[in-house]
Design a protein around this motif. Structure first.
Motif, PDB file in Angstrom:
ATOM      1  N   GLY A 177     -14.328  46.003 -32.315  1.00 39.25           N
ATOM      2  CA  GLY A 177     -14.608  44.587 -32.058  1.00 39.25           C
ATOM      3  C   GLY A 177     -15.998  44.401 -31.471  1.00 39.25           C
TER       4      GLY A 177
ATOM      5  N   ILE B  80     -11.390  46.110 -38.450  1.00 37.96           N
ATOM      6  CA  ILE B  80     -12.379  45.296 -37.739  1.00 37.96           C
ATOM      7  C   ILE B  80     -11.696  44.068 -37.145  1.00 37.96           C
TER       8      ILE B  80
ATOM      9  N   GLU C 273     -20.332  36.678 -36.060  1.00 42.42           N
ATOM     10  CA  GLU C 273     -19.782  36.651 -37.413  1.00 42.42           C
ATOM     11  C   GLU C 273     -20.547  37.616 -38.324  1.00 42.42           C
TER      12      GLU C 273
ATOM     13  N   LYS D 154     -11.509  40.378 -35.737  1.00 41.54           N
ATOM     14  CA  LYS D 154     -12.258  39.157 -36.058  1.00 41.54           C
ATOM     15  C   LYS D 154     -12.434  38.258 -34.830  1.00 41.54           C
TER      16      LYS D 154
ATOM     17  N   SER E  95     -17.054  44.853 -41.764  1.00 41.85           N
ATOM     18  CA  SER E  95     -15.963  44.717 -42.729  1.00 41.85           C
ATOM     19  C   SER E  95     -16.403  45.227 -44.095  1.00 41.85           C
TER      20      SER E  95
ATOM     21  N   THR F 240     -19.293  41.080 -37.595  1.00 42.12           N
ATOM     22  CA  THR F 240     -17.945  41.235 -38.129  1.00 42.12           C
ATOM     23  C   THR F 240     -17.980  41.466 -39.632  1.00 42.12           C
TER      24      THR F 240
END
Lengths: 349, 349, 349, 349
Positions: free
Chosen positions: C299, C278, C260, C280, C267, C263
């Motif tokens: 990713g 991006i 996370e 998720k 982002s 990510t």
């Protein structure tokens, strides 16, 4: 291997040559004694074909007829058009048996050859002596011959699919339309924009429509069957795959013949010939079902609405359409079972 | 966008739906207001099509006629056979314009539909009302219509390649043989052994010979052109590529017409129609030359030996054979230039 | 088009040139005024690219700086290594803006260029003047520049995938391993055995391991980010497909950072930049999801067992890896929105 | 065939089963006496695999241990995960030798199996009894065994590429990163969107990153070699081709070892083992060079700049990665030459 033969392969760095090597190295009665390349003599074969590393250890020989005659009994020519016309007489004179995979010796008419190939034809003597080696149709003539003109890839698929019906008079030769499709390996290992991956992949192309040099070869063989000239419509397509030919053939049916009739006619015509397999009940063969093998698979559809039969014939162009049938012809020439060394299953998937 | 329309797409998680989305999101006069999927309502579209992430942000709607009527002016149906027959009347009743990409509304004879599709046909009323949207041939009828039966992929390539010669009486309809080849996307996004990569790759398959549901569609349109029933031989092949259809078509020529004659006839027939491009001088189009675009490219070979013409016609089955022609029909319906939003070049290589 | 520009394309018969034409003909603020080919001047463009028939009508121009200066404001160079080094100064001197898609102007060190490209480097002056156009990272420098070195295809996918983590200090640059894979179009339209369909199809090849000329380009850019030299392991593979690059990248994570976290970091880094998407929740992009488009999709996977992050970055090598990013840079140079003319969806399937 | 064995194949309608049939029908010491399919018993094999028409004439048998015991000496299990765990004990109890191509018996730890396979593991007794049949590494244990856990496709390519360097202590196991790529046949004949041609063609996908069930298999084998636990980074990619696996492997080199050193180390380790071929002089193998064959080809690059070695190992996943190695293990079990029936050349192109 007291009853075996020693084989030389000319043109060993092309796809036909590579396939001859693959198949002959597994043949119980043949020993490869020379792999020859005019342009690459002296280099190890595995430099051109890494997949043969530690399988065929030879260095490429020069093209020298005396050298070949000292090493081999039979010569396979996997050479471009024009080479065999000149080379075959010399090899024969040296006492070698010759199996020519090129198109040089297939057309009996030198005028036809020169019209379609745009090259000088072989001598009338050589053309007269050569036997057209469509094994399942003209195999009787192959036996005992010393000079074989191995059929082209398209003609092999086409003729095996048409001959039984034409011979039986079940279809009208003047109505025959052949829509043929081939993988890219059929055009050889030479480089050009036409075989560039980015041009061929995800693409379907029609080419040489009504102009392909295999047209007179097909018409010559059909003409022999029916006893008079045959003219056909023949179209070739390039399909984004490496191996495989499909000929989809259309003709008007003479009289009443059902799907079952055609299935039976072909099954009888090819009875005992292991390499032609007839699909039953309207099933149609796909090219992958013969990939890497010497099989020719044939299926049918008969349309009552139009009175036409559709015949689908598939081969692996590099095997049954070239190297495999050449070895099948060697087997027949030598009086061996025609399947010797060739009874391996297709590679699937 | 005061003069634009709001569009809903039913069947948005299939290939036809995805292509409609790709093309409509770039259309200057259309706004996508609802993407609908009966089986996946509530999920974000990008879950099914990650390539649309951050491009089309919508969540999939349920299929509800009132909901659609509140959001949209026109509905595209990219649904399996059987859905549109039932759904179209309701959408029309709600005041929506309907463009149906499925085969449900193409055949005027419900008996024909039930024979070839093995499903109950749409009502006679709906069948009578629907316009067969082969844009370049029947476009005049499309203008002002509110119910379009968008042509099938094979019929589009085939008919655009045959109509000018048939209309001119230059070829004998009873001699027409259509050898068609398609990429795999034509059969949709549903899974089956027949679309398994390992079965399709490096393979060429003939299927549904004389049995394809596009046969009556082709014959119906040709029949309208010549004014009497036409029966054709039609074969389909699956080619290892994703997009593209090629129809290779054979017919006997009536009278004397050269390659140049055919080239000129077709150029005149399609004059001013940007999406049909005629190849000159015997050049033949390949499928990649229309990949991703709304073009239909056509070329010819005329064989004096056999008296036959060979016509090669190519399209991208997902664009000109489905979503692209559907939008072209919307443009015509609305009185816009038929090329609006569709004049992008093919993706090459 | 009062605020638009006139563009010339040098190298119009290659794949980079063809893609520039496809994209620019749809660009609302650019007019293609000259397509140039040194080797094919005088021929119609459509002879080389039939897919452009009736779309771009031009005949190929000779390469003449004065001629170009009279017709165009900006020049795109889609030429082989070595051309731009010599040509760029002349084009600049004639008052033209230059966007170079070749590798000639990317490396600031002429010694590096000569080591990796085995050719004479451009002058120090030109190298100093050129701006490395990785739009999302160095776009600020692009604005107002008149000489852009457009990034290579591999570096674009790699750097967009690495820069945010490297800039944040979350990964150890010395542990970076880049396993890159490309479709065949990346090597251009020139013919060779290496791009022969029969050699590439159903084959996967590793090539130029540790020797690819894109290595110093990647290391130069990463070095700028971290402020000291970076050395990486970089491997390239040829995949049997036409378009698409995937860079699978491995590095040891500094400290504790979850999936996370990565990510979110990416982002934020790319916030407002439409062309980087991006994925998720550990979803990974595939190359088809950007086919034909200017997107770069990224990713992640974070492995607690090994303490490593795996970053997967994909682009279409012909678009974001060449022509698309070149136009994006033009947009930025001109002060237009960087997405102008480029916001079309990927072609799927 | 007095010294031969009779073989039964369970799971004969999948790809592993088909390949066992292709290879065994050419094996001089094995006779296929039963082809078994739980779901399709009673149907002719050729209905599922038309390519085997007239080659293997059998009808599919039901799965019945007594029936098998009456017909066969050895059983090959080409079944999905979960089947062998339950079935193997019964087959052993009936006096049959068992070669299991599934993953059920490879992991010695049932906890590991259940964690990675999400299924109940086989009994401890069966797991203890099974021999991990990586022929060139653990072949000594295979001899005389009656229960073989045939290695997975990825582990075969990976381990053959890593073991010599790991065993010699030349690379640091904690630095190993394995970037693996596979053709689609590796996932079997079952249908899903993930193997739909239109989704896979012209696409490259990374999947199951750090989650593939072959990870513990690789780590277990490497752990045995080094004598302590090994943890690796392992990524798998789906490549648009049918057959072939390439493992590109990275590791830091302990001490100073050149390319030549690695080449020599591996040549010595595999001396006399025909199926592992070491590329010389920094040449790297491609997957097509082992297509259809039982070879594993390995090449190297050593980078002084980074101190890392890159090892490239390729196999045909259906042969050396499944059916071929299974037969190689049979040969070893029986005390035959390990190459019996397997020394055929790759199919090229």
């Amino acid at each position: 291997m007291s009853h075996g033969v020693r084989a030389a392969i000319i043109g060993a760095t092309g796809y036909g040559g590579a396939e001859l090597i693959r198949l002959l190295q597994a043949h119980p009665l043949v020993q490869i004694t020379s792999v020859i390349s005019t342009s690459n003599a002296g280099a190890p074969l595995a430099e051109h074909f890494p997949h043969l590393q530690e399988i065929v250890l030879d260095v490429l020989d020069v093209l020298d007829v005396d050298l070949i005659a000292g090493k081999a009994d039979v010569v396979f020519l996997a050479t471009p058009a024009g080479v065999s016309a000149e080379l075959s007489p010399k090899l024969l004179a040296a006492g070698l048996k010759v199996i020519d995979i090129s198109g040089d010796l297939r057309l009996k008419s030198s005028a036809d050859y020169e019209k379609w190939y745009k090259k000088p034809a072989a001598s009338e003597e050589v053309l007269a002596r050569s036997i057209y080696g469509l094994s399942e149709v003209f195999g009787d003539e192959v036996k005992g011959s010393d000079l074989i003109a191995n059929p082209g890839c398209y003609p092999t698929a086409t003729l095996l699919g048409l001959v039984p019906a034409v011979a039986a008079g079940w279809i009208d030769p003047s109505t025959i339309i052949i829509d043929a499709k081939s993988g890219v390996s059929g055009s050889g290992r030479g480089v050009s924009l036409g075989v560039h991956y980015s041009e061929v992949n995800e693409n379907l192309t029609a080419y040489k429509v009504n102009k392909h040099q295999h047209i007179p070869e097909i018409e010559q063989a059909l003409g022999r069957i029916v006893g008079k000239p045959v003219i056909t419509t023949f179209t070739t397509h390039l399909v984004p795959m490496t191996r495989g030919i499909m000929a989809t053939m259309y003709a008007s049916v003479n009289g009443e013949h059902t799907l079952e009739d055609f299935t039976q006619l072909y099954s009888q015509y090819y009875e005992g010939r292991k390499f032609v397999r007839i699909r039953k009940n309207g099933k149609l063969p796909s090219t992958k079902e013969v990939f890497g093998s010497n099989y020719c698979d044939i299926g049918f559809a008969v349309d009552e609405r139009t009175g036409r039969v559709t015949i689908v014939s598939v081969i692996d162009n590099v095997v049954k359409g070239a190297a495999g049938q050449a070895i099948q012809n060697l087997n027949i020439m030598q009086g061996w079972d025609e399947t010797t060394g060739l009874l391996f299953a297709p590679v699937y998937p």
